[in-house]
Design an enzyme around this catalytic site. Structure first.
Site, PDB file in Angstrom:
ATOM      1  N   LYS A  13       0.817  -1.087  -0.071  1.00 54.85           N
ATOM      2  CA  LYS A  13       0.040   0.131  -0.212  1.00 54.85           C
ATOM      3  C   LYS A  13       0.847   1.144  -0.075  1.00 54.85           C
ATOM      4  CE  LYS A  13      -2.265  -1.246   3.952  1.00 54.85           C
ATOM      5  NZ  LYS A  13      -1.308  -2.524   4.134  1.00 54.85           N
ATOM      6  N   ARG A  88     -10.824  -0.033   8.106  1.00 53.10           N
ATOM      7  CA  ARG A  88      -9.904  -1.345   8.711  1.00 53.10           C
ATOM      8  C   ARG A  88     -11.068  -1.903   9.391  1.00 53.10           C
ATOM      9  NH1 ARG A  88      -4.492   0.406   8.738  1.00 53.10           N
ATOM     10  NH2 ARG A  88      -3.004  -1.501   9.428  1.00 53.10           N
TER      11      ARG A  88
HETATM   12  P1  AP5 Z   1       4.939  -1.453   2.087  1.00 56.09           P
HETATM   13  O1  AP5 Z   1       4.137  -0.992   0.783  1.00 56.09           O
HETATM   14  O2  AP5 Z   1       5.436  -0.434   2.950  1.00 56.09           O
HETATM   15  O3  AP5 Z   1       3.605  -2.317   2.787  1.00 56.09           O
HETATM   16  P2  AP5 Z   1       2.245  -1.742   3.268  1.00 56.09           P
HETATM   17  O4  AP5 Z   1       1.113  -2.225   2.528  1.00 56.09           O
HETATM   18  O5  AP5 Z   1       2.237  -0.106   3.528  1.00 56.09           O
HETATM   19  O6  AP5 Z   1       2.204  -2.357   4.656  1.00 56.09           O
HETATM   20  P3  AP5 Z   1       1.967  -1.632   6.069  1.00 56.09           P
HETATM   21  O7  AP5 Z   1       2.872  -2.570   7.014  1.00 56.09           O
HETATM   22  O8  AP5 Z   1       2.423  -0.212   6.056  1.00 56.09           O
HETATM   23  O9  AP5 Z   1       0.692  -1.886   6.686  1.00 56.09           O
HETATM   24  P4  AP5 Z   1      -0.257  -2.072   7.869  1.00 56.09           P
HETATM   25  O10 AP5 Z   1      -1.506  -1.846   7.429  1.00 56.09           O
HETATM   26  O11 AP5 Z   1       0.309  -3.061   8.685  1.00 56.09           O
HETATM   27  O12 AP5 Z   1       0.255  -0.659   8.480  1.00 56.09           O
HETATM   28  P5  AP5 Z   1      -0.081   0.888   8.773  1.00 56.09           P
HETATM   29  O13 AP5 Z   1       0.933   1.737   8.738  1.00 56.09           O
HETATM   30  O14 AP5 Z   1      -1.319   1.217   8.002  1.00 56.09           O
HETATM   31  O15 AP5 Z   1       5.740  -2.680   1.862  1.00 56.09           O
HETATM   32  C1  AP5 Z   1       6.133  -3.588   2.840  1.00 56.09           C
HETATM   33  C2  AP5 Z   1       7.750  -3.811   2.615  1.00 56.09           C
HETATM   34  O16 AP5 Z   1       7.829  -4.680   1.364  1.00 56.09           O
HETATM   35  C3  AP5 Z   1       8.579  -2.720   2.141  1.00 56.09           C
HETATM   36  O17 AP5 Z   1       9.902  -2.625   2.723  1.00 56.09           O
HETATM   37  C4  AP5 Z   1       8.607  -2.772   0.320  1.00 56.09           C
HETATM   38  O18 AP5 Z   1       9.702  -2.370   0.000  1.00 56.09           O
HETATM   39  C5  AP5 Z   1       8.638  -4.158   0.258  1.00 56.09           C
HETATM   40  N1  AP5 Z   1       7.725  -4.443  -1.059  1.00 56.09           N
HETATM   41  C6  AP5 Z   1       6.340  -3.966  -1.270  1.00 56.09           C
HETATM   42  N2  AP5 Z   1       5.840  -4.681  -2.446  1.00 56.09           N
HETATM   43  C7  AP5 Z   1       6.739  -5.463  -2.889  1.00 56.09           C
HETATM   44  C8  AP5 Z   1       6.830  -6.486  -3.770  1.00 56.09           C
HETATM   45  N3  AP5 Z   1       5.880  -6.748  -4.666  1.00 56.09           N
HETATM   46  N4  AP5 Z   1       7.827  -7.415  -3.683  1.00 56.09           N
HETATM   47  C9  AP5 Z   1       8.913  -7.378  -2.710  1.00 56.09           C
HETATM   48  N5  AP5 Z   1       9.079  -6.461  -1.702  1.00 56.09           N
HETATM   49  C10 AP5 Z   1       7.912  -5.536  -1.760  1.00 56.09           C
HETATM   50  O19 AP5 Z   1      -0.767   0.853  10.323  1.00 56.09           O
HETATM   51  C11 AP5 Z   1       0.021   0.724  11.237  1.00 56.09           C
HETATM   52  C12 AP5 Z   1      -0.811   0.450  12.640  1.00 56.09           C
HETATM   53  O20 AP5 Z   1      -1.433   1.763  12.727  1.00 56.09           O
HETATM   54  C13 AP5 Z   1      -1.727  -0.482  12.729  1.00 56.09           C
HETATM   55  O21 AP5 Z   1      -1.298  -1.771  13.156  1.00 56.09           O
HETATM   56  C14 AP5 Z   1      -2.854   0.040  13.830  1.00 56.09           C
HETATM   57  O22 AP5 Z   1      -2.197  -0.121  15.103  1.00 56.09           O
HETATM   58  C15 AP5 Z   1      -2.639   1.754  13.163  1.00 56.09           C
HETATM   59  N6  AP5 Z   1      -3.767   1.961  12.296  1.00 56.09           N
HETATM   60  C16 AP5 Z   1      -3.661   2.457  10.927  1.00 56.09           C
HETATM   61  N7  AP5 Z   1      -4.696   2.508  10.467  1.00 56.09           N
HETATM   62  C17 AP5 Z   1      -6.000   2.264  11.465  1.00 56.09           C
HETATM   63  C18 AP5 Z   1      -7.145   2.151  11.321  1.00 56.09           C
HETATM   64  N8  AP5 Z   1      -7.896   2.373  10.268  1.00 56.09           N
HETATM   65  N9  AP5 Z   1      -7.686   1.628  12.288  1.00 56.09           N
HETATM   66  C19 AP5 Z   1      -7.011   1.255  13.550  1.00 56.09           C
HETATM   67  N10 AP5 Z   1      -5.900   1.147  13.613  1.00 56.09           N
HETATM   68  C20 AP5 Z   1      -5.167   1.824  12.644  1.00 56.09           C
HETATM   69 ZN    ZN Z   2       2.050   1.180   4.968  1.00 54.36          ZN
END
Ligand code: AP5
Ligand code: ZN
Length: 228
Positions: A13, A88
């Site tokens: 994402k 979410r």
């Molecule tokens: P990346 O693109 O960074 O992954 P992502 O999909 O953004 O994953 P996140 O870990 O950020 O998602 P999340 O939903 O857990 O976290 P969020 O910040 O939203 O890619 C990951 C890695 O893989 C990178 O190193 C990239 O280079 C590599 N990569 C990407 N594509 C690849 C490919 N095709 N092949 C190989 N490598 C690849 O949320 C964090 C926390 O915030 C949550 O846990 C929660 O506590 C809170 N939170 C956020 N939003 C809410 C909500 N709406 N409600 C409640 N709590 C919330």
């Molecule tokens: Zn992310």
């Protein structure tokens, strides 16, 4: 044009969001990035959210709905926006519908990045981020230009710098194998079911995110062209 980038932790994402942002000229709104900024700034929200996030739990619906409600009122969201990591839960999805309805708008596209759980640990545990911009790197799949490795092949932390600004990169406190387990559990139990909420509107497009980043990007473009 109101898009949701949907997918488990590590799906891509944060990798593809900024590219869609450039392509469509719409802001990417990542609740994760906004919450991390609040934690860093030690705001009231940040203080409440820090421990929950570190453990891989979900921050309360009230808090994230409040953040999104304020953010989408801003000028740059006038022509639409790309949501990353929101909604979410079903409560959040319904709250979003209500906020949009007040403006006569609705969700026009949900791009679901599909990838099996097994590949996510390597992606998450090898990730380094540039905090200010939200840019993600990966020690194996997307190393920063500055990366140097030590004798055993591990990256030297001091060498991990953002390509554009040269500022240091960091690892997220929730990017551990144990917090990932919790994040995946809440993704499957609370987040996946909300796809059923959007399916009847015909706005959901699945993308195979279990391939190289360029291949994923090609499919994302295809999904955007399929209208909605
Ligand atoms: P990346 O693109 O960074 O992954 P992502 O999909 O953004 O994953 P996140 O870990 O950020 O998602 P999340 O939903 O857990 O976290 P969020 O910040 O939203 O890619 C990951 C890695 O893989 C990178 O190193 C990239 O280079 C590599 N990569 C990407 N594509 C690849 C490919 N095709 N092949 C190989 N490598 C690849 O949320 C964090 C926390 O915030 C949550 O846990 C929660 O506590 C809170 N939170 C956020 N939003 C809410 C909500 N709406 N409600 C409640 N709590 C919330
Ligand atoms: Zn992310």
């Amino acid at each position: 044009n109101i898009m949701i980038l949907f997918g488990p932790p590590g799906a891509g994402k944060g990798t593809h969001g900024p590219k869609i942002e450039d392509l469509l000229g719409l802001p990417q709104l990542s609740t994760g990035d906004m919450l991390r900024a609040a934690v860093a700034a030690k705001t009231e929200v940040g203080l409440k959210a820090a421990a929950v996030m570190k453990a891989g739990g979900l921050v309360s619906d009230d808090i994230v709905i409040g953040i999104i409600r304020d953010r989408i009122k801003e000028e740059d969201c006038k022509f639409g926006f790309i949501l990353d990591g929101f909604p979410r839960t079903l409560v959040q999805a319904k709250a979003l519908d209500k906020l949009l309805k007040e403006e006569g708008a609705c969700v026009t596209k949900v791009v679901e990045l599909q990838v099996p759980d097994e590949v996510l640990e390597e992606r998450i545990c090898g990730r380094w981020i540039h905090k200010k911009s939200g840019r993600s790197y990966h020690v194996k799949f997307a190393p920063p230009k500055s990366m140097k490795v030590d004798g055993s092949g591990k990256p030297v932390p001091e060498s991990m710098k953002d390509d554009e600004t040269g500022e240091p990169l960091m690892q997220r406190p929730d990017d551990t194998a144990s917090a990932l387990k919790k994040r995946l559990a809440s993704y499957h139990n609370e987040t996946v079911p909300i796809l059923n909420h959007y399916q009847p509107n015909g706005v959901v497009s699945g993308v195979n995110a279990n391939q190289g980043m360029d291949g994923v990007w090609g499919e994302v473009l295809g999904a955007l062209e399929r209208g909605g």
